[in-house]
Design a protein around this motif. Structure first.
Motif, PDB file in Angstrom:
ATOM      1  N   GLN A 123      -5.426   2.073  -4.106  1.00  0.00           N
ATOM      2  CA  GLN A 123      -4.541   2.895  -4.502  1.00  0.00           C
ATOM      3  C   GLN A 123      -3.466   2.496  -4.252  1.00  0.00           C
ATOM      4  O   GLN A 123      -2.243   2.654  -5.033  1.00  0.00           O
ATOM      5  N   GLN A 124      -2.974   1.849  -3.246  1.00  0.00           N
ATOM      6  CA  GLN A 124      -1.456   1.467  -2.648  1.00  0.00           C
ATOM      7  C   GLN A 124      -1.283   0.142  -2.991  1.00  0.00           C
ATOM      8  O   GLN A 124       0.052  -0.255  -3.015  1.00  0.00           O
ATOM      9  N   ASP A 126      -0.865  -1.703  -5.997  1.00  0.00           N
ATOM     10  CA  ASP A 126      -0.002  -1.944  -6.921  1.00  0.00           C
ATOM     11  C   ASP A 126       1.295  -1.265  -6.747  1.00  0.00           C
ATOM     12  O   ASP A 126       2.351  -1.855  -7.071  1.00  0.00           O
ATOM     13  N   VAL A 127       1.354  -0.098  -5.960  1.00  0.00           N
ATOM     14  CA  VAL A 127       2.684   0.480  -5.644  1.00  0.00           C
ATOM     15  C   VAL A 127       3.392  -0.560  -4.925  1.00  0.00           C
ATOM     16  O   VAL A 127       4.552  -0.945  -4.887  1.00  0.00           O
ATOM     17  N   GLY A 130       4.772  -3.533  -6.318  1.00  0.00           N
ATOM     18  CA  GLY A 130       5.769  -3.273  -7.106  1.00  0.00           C
ATOM     19  C   GLY A 130       7.305  -3.320  -6.327  1.00  0.00           C
ATOM     20  O   GLY A 130       8.223  -3.435  -7.008  1.00  0.00           O
ATOM     21  N   GLU A 131       6.977  -2.885  -5.087  1.00  0.00           N
ATOM     22  CA  GLU A 131       8.178  -2.862  -4.310  1.00  0.00           C
ATOM     23  C   GLU A 131       8.659  -3.939  -3.349  1.00  0.00           C
ATOM     24  O   GLU A 131       9.683  -4.391  -3.360  1.00  0.00           O
TER      25      GLU A 131
END
Length: 139
Positions: A123-124, A126-127, A130-131
């Motif tokens: 879940q994390q 990709d997030v 991106g950062e």
């Protein structure tokens, strides 16, 4: 219970749940979508710890001196019930980890920890990518 017996029990749990694994670095590696969970074994006194580690991102950009990544991981730690988020600066890797005592291992406990880490990492990734850039375990 000795480490060899705990390893045997762990593999039986994997097999019982239809999980595919490969040996890696003295432990086991399992793939879940874009995430990898590594399962290792460490002696702690007379007991054996089963260390679950999901490397979420590799080669993370550390241009700001780690503060943005550490802040993001602290936020995740505040909202994650099982597992701990960490940044290993020397490896430039973000991980989510969970440790279990192996001597009285129960199938439900291991599977819950394993699936929780796999879900969090998947879940994390990709997030966080991106950062902070970097690459997932499986693109």
């Amino acid at each position: 219970m000795n480490e060899a017996r705990i390893r045997q029990q762990t593999l039986a749990i994997f097999d019982n749940n239809g999980l595919r694994w490969v040996e890696q670095d003295g432990g086991y590696s399992l793939r879940f979508a874009s995430a990898r969970v590594l399962v290792g074994f460490t002696a702690l006194g007379e007991q054996t710890v089963i260390a679950l580690r999901a490397p979420v991102l590799h080669d993370v950009s550390m241009e700001d001196g780690f503060s943005a990544a550490l802040h993001a991981l602290n936020q995740l730690n505040r909202s994650t019930h099982f597992g701990k988020w960490a940044l290993y600066e020397d490896e430039r890797v973000i991980v989510v980890e969970y440790d279990l005592l192996g001597d009285h291992l129960q199938e439900l406990e291991l599977m819950t920890a394993l699936m929780t880490l796999a879900r969090l990492a998947d879940q994390q990734d990709d997030v966080l990518q991106g950062e902070f850039g970097g690459r997932k375990s499986f693109e």
